[in-house]
Design a protein around this motif. Structure first.
Motif, mmCIF file in Angstrom:
data_model
loop_
_atom_site.group_PDB
_atom_site.id
_atom_site.type_symbol
_atom_site.label_atom_id
_atom_site.label_comp_id
_atom_site.label_asym_id
_atom_site.label_seq_id
_atom_site.Cartn_x
_atom_site.Cartn_y
_atom_site.Cartn_z
ATOM 1 N N PHE A 4 2.823 -66.973 -86.064
ATOM 2 C CA PHE A 4 4.089 -66.229 -85.981
ATOM 3 C C PHE A 4 5.201 -67.002 -85.273
ATOM 4 C CE2 PHE A 4 0.851 -62.837 -86.226
ATOM 5 C CZ PHE A 4 1.293 -62.233 -87.399
ATOM 6 N N GLU B 24 11.367 -60.347 -88.123
ATOM 7 C CA GLU B 24 10.376 -60.244 -89.197
ATOM 8 C C GLU B 24 8.959 -60.222 -88.654
ATOM 9 O OE1 GLU B 24 11.519 -63.433 -91.790
ATOM 10 O OE2 GLU B 24 13.203 -62.289 -92.607
ATOM 11 N N SER C 271 6.255 -57.448 -86.158
ATOM 12 C CA SER C 271 6.118 -56.027 -85.804
ATOM 13 C C SER C 271 6.673 -55.752 -84.407
ATOM 14 C CB SER C 271 4.644 -55.622 -85.861
ATOM 15 O OG SER C 271 3.957 -56.146 -84.739
ATOM 16 N N GLN D 103 4.588 -57.132 -81.637
ATOM 17 C CA GLN D 103 4.756 -58.588 -81.560
ATOM 18 C C GLN D 103 6.098 -58.934 -80.915
ATOM 19 O OE1 GLN D 103 4.139 -59.257 -85.735
ATOM 20 N NE2 GLN D 103 1.978 -59.748 -85.466
ATOM 21 N N THR E 156 -0.067 -50.092 -80.214
ATOM 22 C CA THR E 156 0.704 -51.311 -79.982
ATOM 23 C C THR E 156 1.092 -51.405 -78.506
ATOM 24 O OG1 THR E 156 1.557 -50.947 -82.180
ATOM 25 C CG2 THR E 156 2.637 -52.623 -80.877
HETATM 26 P P1 ADP Z 1 1.254 -54.081 -85.330
HETATM 27 O O1 ADP Z 1 0.163 -53.070 -85.389
HETATM 28 O O2 ADP Z 1 0.801 -55.426 -84.835
HETATM 29 O O3 ADP Z 1 2.509 -53.609 -84.644
HETATM 30 P P2 ADP Z 1 2.409 -53.595 -87.978
HETATM 31 O O4 ADP Z 1 1.432 -52.674 -88.662
HETATM 32 O O5 ADP Z 1 3.687 -53.061 -87.495
HETATM 33 O O6 ADP Z 1 1.637 -54.409 -86.820
HETATM 34 O O7 ADP Z 1 2.682 -54.832 -88.912
HETATM 35 C C1 ADP Z 1 1.620 -55.540 -89.557
HETATM 36 C C2 ADP Z 1 2.094 -56.943 -89.956
HETATM 37 O O8 ADP Z 1 3.265 -56.861 -90.779
HETATM 38 C C3 ADP Z 1 2.482 -57.736 -88.721
HETATM 39 O O9 ADP Z 1 1.532 -58.724 -88.472
HETATM 40 C C4 ADP Z 1 3.849 -58.343 -89.043
HETATM 41 O O10 ADP Z 1 3.783 -59.735 -89.137
HETATM 42 C C5 ADP Z 1 4.265 -57.773 -90.367
HETATM 43 N N1 ADP Z 1 5.533 -57.050 -90.196
HETATM 44 C C6 ADP Z 1 5.750 -55.899 -89.528
HETATM 45 N N2 ADP Z 1 7.032 -55.529 -89.574
HETATM 46 C C7 ADP Z 1 7.678 -56.474 -90.311
HETATM 47 C C8 ADP Z 1 9.027 -56.681 -90.719
HETATM 48 N N3 ADP Z 1 10.025 -55.829 -90.388
HETATM 49 N N4 ADP Z 1 9.329 -57.770 -91.449
HETATM 50 C C9 ADP Z 1 8.329 -58.641 -91.778
HETATM 51 N N5 ADP Z 1 7.032 -58.514 -91.434
HETATM 52 C C10 ADP Z 1 6.716 -57.446 -90.698
#
Ligand code: ADP
Ligand code: ADP
Length: 231
Positions: free
Chosen positions: A134, A141, A143, A146, A176
């Protein structure tokens, strides 16, 4: 952190607001402390004073033994930039800029050699357990969980002794949020002092110790607060 009888009075057109009313406590190096209180209790005001962003109207604040009231504006700016890492509810990352660049940002204002910046940023991201895949993503881009771990890495990159976090899990779901709280616990394990401001008991439960704030007054225990009828 040594806070002695801190007061903060805001003067507005509507009159005076006594946001801190004689707050005293100390936090030892390496402690992970939560400051808990409802909306309007004075948490943000206290965070701003602890972060040297605002001065108390009355009282004394010692950080690493230095009396903050005796520091010049330049010294305060230096303390904020190198001794304290700030983490906010809204992450405050630069969008459309990569994770790595966001974390390197605070190093632009220091004497850290250019070649050393990326190494330090990578180490800070490793400390919050963000996978390397990442690092080159744009910060908008990834979560929410993250994003907050990137923000914590950015707060860490200058090796501050103190991390001040204001509702860091406020925008995250509970799973999270747990990962973010684990990242704070890991910082305590490497000797950082962590002060976490929250209104959620579940979040405060992750700290070693909780201080309670109500109506600008601070209590060392829930029982002490109950004794004066503030529950
Ligand atoms: P987490 O449980 O780690 O918060 P999410 O379910 O929100 O994860 O997201 C899963 C994956 O999708 C993450 O690993 C992230 O890289 C990707 N992701 C989440 N939101 C976005 C976004 N707005 N744009 C691009 N990728 C995203
Ligand atoms: P919390 O973070 O616990 O919600 P705050 O420290 O933001 O509490 O606020 C404590 C009190 O001080 C509230 O009554 C709030 O309205 C008042 N207050 C906070 N900031 C200001 C300001 N900049 N000017 C005037 N009053 C303020």
């Amino acid at each position: 952190i040594q806070a002695e009888e801190l007061h903060r009075v805001y003067r507005t057109a509507a009159g005076l607001t006594h946001a801190l009313r004689g707050v005293s406590f100390s936090i030892m190096p390496g402690e992970f402390v939560a400051i808990m209180g409802p909306s309007g209790s004075g948490k943000s005001t206290l965070m701003h004073v602890l972060g040297c962003l605002d001065s108390p109207t009355k009282g004394r604040y010692l950080l690493e033994g230095r009396d903050i009231a005796r520091c010049s504006q330049d010294e305060l700016a230096d303390i904020r930039a190198t001794r304290i890492g700030f983490v906010f509810q809204a992450f405050n990352l630069l969008p459309r800029t990569t994770v790595l660049q966001n974390v390197m940002l605070p190093l632009l204002y220091t004497s850290c050699p250019v070649g050393e910046r990326e190494r330090r940023a990578r180490a800070a991201l490793a400390a919050v357990a963000l996978p390397e895949e990442f690092f080159d993503h744009k910060s908008n881009e990834i979560s929410g969980g993250q994003m907050q771990r990137v923000a914590i890495a950015r707060a860490l990159v200058n090796s501050p002794a103190l991390i001040l976090a204001d509702e860091p899990t406020g925008n995250l779901d509970s799973v999270t949020g747990e990962q973010v709280l684990d990242a704070f616990a890991a910082l305590r394990a490497v000797g950082k002092t962590v002060v976490l401001i929250t209104h959620e008991p579940e979040v405060a439960a992750h700290a070693d110790r909780t201080l309670y704030i109500r109506d600008g007054k601070l209590f060392e225990t829930y029982e002490a607060m109950k004794a004066v009828g503030k529950v």
